[in-house]
Design a protein around this motif. Structure first.
Motif, PDB file in Angstrom:
ATOM      1  N   CYS A   1     -20.097  45.817 110.676  1.00 35.28           N
ATOM      2  CA  CYS A   1     -19.016  46.477 111.431  1.00 35.28           C
ATOM      3  C   CYS A   1     -17.663  45.803 111.168  1.00 35.28           C
ATOM      4  O   CYS A   1     -16.861  45.618 112.083  1.00 35.28           O
TER       5      CYS A   1
ATOM      6  N   THR B   1     -20.629  45.080 117.813  1.00 32.06           N
ATOM      7  CA  THR B   1     -20.967  45.835 116.593  1.00 32.06           C
ATOM      8  C   THR B   1     -21.176  47.307 116.966  1.00 32.06           C
ATOM      9  O   THR B   1     -22.310  47.752 117.138  1.00 32.06           O
TER      10      THR B   1
ATOM     11  N   SER C   1     -21.416  51.471 117.044  1.00 35.85           N
ATOM     12  CA  SER C   1     -21.890  52.538 116.152  1.00 35.85           C
ATOM     13  C   SER C   1     -21.519  53.881 116.777  1.00 35.85           C
ATOM     14  O   SER C   1     -21.091  53.944 117.933  1.00 35.85           O
ATOM     15  N   THR C   2     -21.680  54.951 115.988  1.00 37.55           N
ATOM     16  CA  THR C   2     -21.276  56.278 116.490  1.00 37.55           C
ATOM     17  C   THR C   2     -22.299  56.794 117.488  1.00 37.55           C
ATOM     18  O   THR C   2     -23.491  56.557 117.365  1.00 37.55           O
TER      19      THR C   2
ATOM     20  N   ASP D   1     -25.359  57.407 115.102  1.00 36.07           N
ATOM     21  CA  ASP D   1     -25.771  56.003 115.108  1.00 36.07           C
ATOM     22  C   ASP D   1     -25.485  55.284 113.786  1.00 36.07           C
ATOM     23  O   ASP D   1     -26.360  54.604 113.253  1.00 36.07           O
ATOM     24  N   VAL D   2     -24.282  55.470 113.245  1.00 36.67           N
ATOM     25  CA  VAL D   2     -23.910  54.691 112.051  1.00 36.67           C
ATOM     26  C   VAL D   2     -22.889  53.624 112.458  1.00 36.67           C
ATOM     27  O   VAL D   2     -22.035  53.859 113.312  1.00 36.67           O
ATOM     28  N   ASN D   3     -23.004  52.468 111.850  1.00 34.65           N
ATOM     29  CA  ASN D   3     -22.101  51.355 112.189  1.00 34.65           C
ATOM     30  C   ASN D   3     -20.658  51.697 111.832  1.00 34.65           C
ATOM     31  O   ASN D   3     -20.389  52.300 110.792  1.00 34.65           O
TER      32      ASN D   3
END
Length: 367
Positions: A151, A171, A173-174, A189-191
């Protein structure tokens, strides 16, 4: 009275008056109240919200999900006894502590029953706000493979599995699939990095750029409050996920609040401190159940490999887990809830009937 009767497995079929479809997630179901009922309750109960704020009844179940599947046990057991009440009791405790410490409010306006919240509609920030105090789990697996940037944060060499990080890491995420943000894949759920958020704050649902620092402050301070309180009951707060949103109060002021759940065994890793000092990891969180599943099935890759989702769903559907395993999880959840809150978690004989009675007699929400 069987154990299965004491478990609230199906929570989207209550006769609560609503004119919208019931939204059912993995664990909670949300019933949006009619405009008339929302207005009436705000007036009757004196909730500190805008007079026309939409309200919902949120009912937690005892279902247990892991690896994106819902699991069940022998003897018709469709969940974990006491799990829902334990999760709600823990969240209620932390939300109150946040308020007492002057951090921020939550979306919860009222708690009619141990499995029920009355909440106000919030505008969610589209970020899973993850905070880590130790390197473990997915971060350790990536670090071990040589990754050093998470991140947008550079990690030093020489970190060790399950040991404290040099500092508290955020950190994010989406939350959901966000479109049109440069450098951010259109996937859940991506960083993401702080730069991604700063450059596209409106896409993440922030009202203004300064609120990025406010969400980080609430995340850091909330983590600290929980970590200190857990330390006092011999537990280590390893990592967690918070969610935030905006609501408007009765005076018309928009404010950033905590929402969803906080500091629970479903959203956090919590380790037993005495065991940790002896060199053992004893999980007081859902992580223990994940480990059980990985050991229980002969091919753990089915649970870890996203490309094998149909096989994984079949595994969850077709396998009754041993009663003992679900009761172990029950002990973990109710045990940590009782440690945190200092109050017993009582199993209800008929949770659904209790909820309907209370919402009918005290809130006038059942036809």
């Amino acid at each position: 009275m069987s154990l299965a009767d004491q478990v609230l497995a199906v929570n989207d079929d209550l006769p609560i008056r609503t004119d919208k479809p019931v939204h059912s997630g993995k664990v909670r179901s949300v019933y949006w109240l009619t405009e008339a009922d929302s207005k009436r309750l705000i007036q009757e109960k004196g909730y500190n919200v805008a007079p026309d704020a939409p309200l919902a009844i949120m009912v937690i179940s005892d279902r247990i999900s892991a690896f994106d599947c819902i699991w069940h046990g022998e003897g018709g057991l469709k969940g974990v006894p006491g799990k829902g009440a334990a999760l709600n009791a823990i969240s209620n405790h932390w939300f109150k502590l946040f308020k007492d410490n002057g951090l921020a409010d939550s979306h919860i306006l009222d708690i009619p029953h141990p499995l029920v919240w009355i909440v106000q509609k919030a505008k969610p920030i589209m970020i899973e706000a993850i905070c880590r105090q130790y390197i473990t789990g997915s971060m350790w697996r990536a670090y071990e493979k040589g990754e050093r940037e998470f991140c947008g944060i550079e990690l030093p060499e020489g970190l060790q599995k399950d040991k404290a990080l040099p500092e508290l890491l955020m950190t994010p995420s989406t939350k959901g699939i966000l479109k049109g943000i440069p450098g951010v894949p259109e996937a859940d759920d991506v960083n993401i990095t702080r730069k991604n958020i700063e450059g596209n704050f409106a896409a993440f649902n922030f009202s203004k750029a300064e609120d990025i620092a406010q969400y980080e402050k609430l995340l850091r301070e909330g983590f600290g409050v929980i970590s200190n309180a857990l330390d006092a009951v011999e537990q280590i707060f390893v990592d967690t996920k918070f969610e935030f949103g905006y609501v408007t109060d009765a005076a018309g002021n928009e404010k950033l609040i905590y929402m969803d759940e906080v500091g629970t065994p479903d959203s956090s890793r919590i380790w037993d401190k005495q065991q940790y000092q002896l060199g053992n990891i004893v999980e007081n969180s859902k992580e223990g159940f994940r480990q059980f599943l990985l050991n229980h099935f002969p091919d753990p890759d089915i649970l870890l490999n996203k490309d094998r989702m149909p096989e994984r769903e079949a595994l969850a559907r077709e396998n009754e887990l041993p009663l003992e395993a679900l009761m172990d999880i029950s002990k973990t959840y109710t045990g940590i809830a009782e440690k945190i809150t200092g109050q017993p978690i009582n199993l209800s004989d008929n949770p659904k009937k209790e909820i309907i009675d209370i919402l009918s007699t005290q809130y006038g929400l059942v036809d």
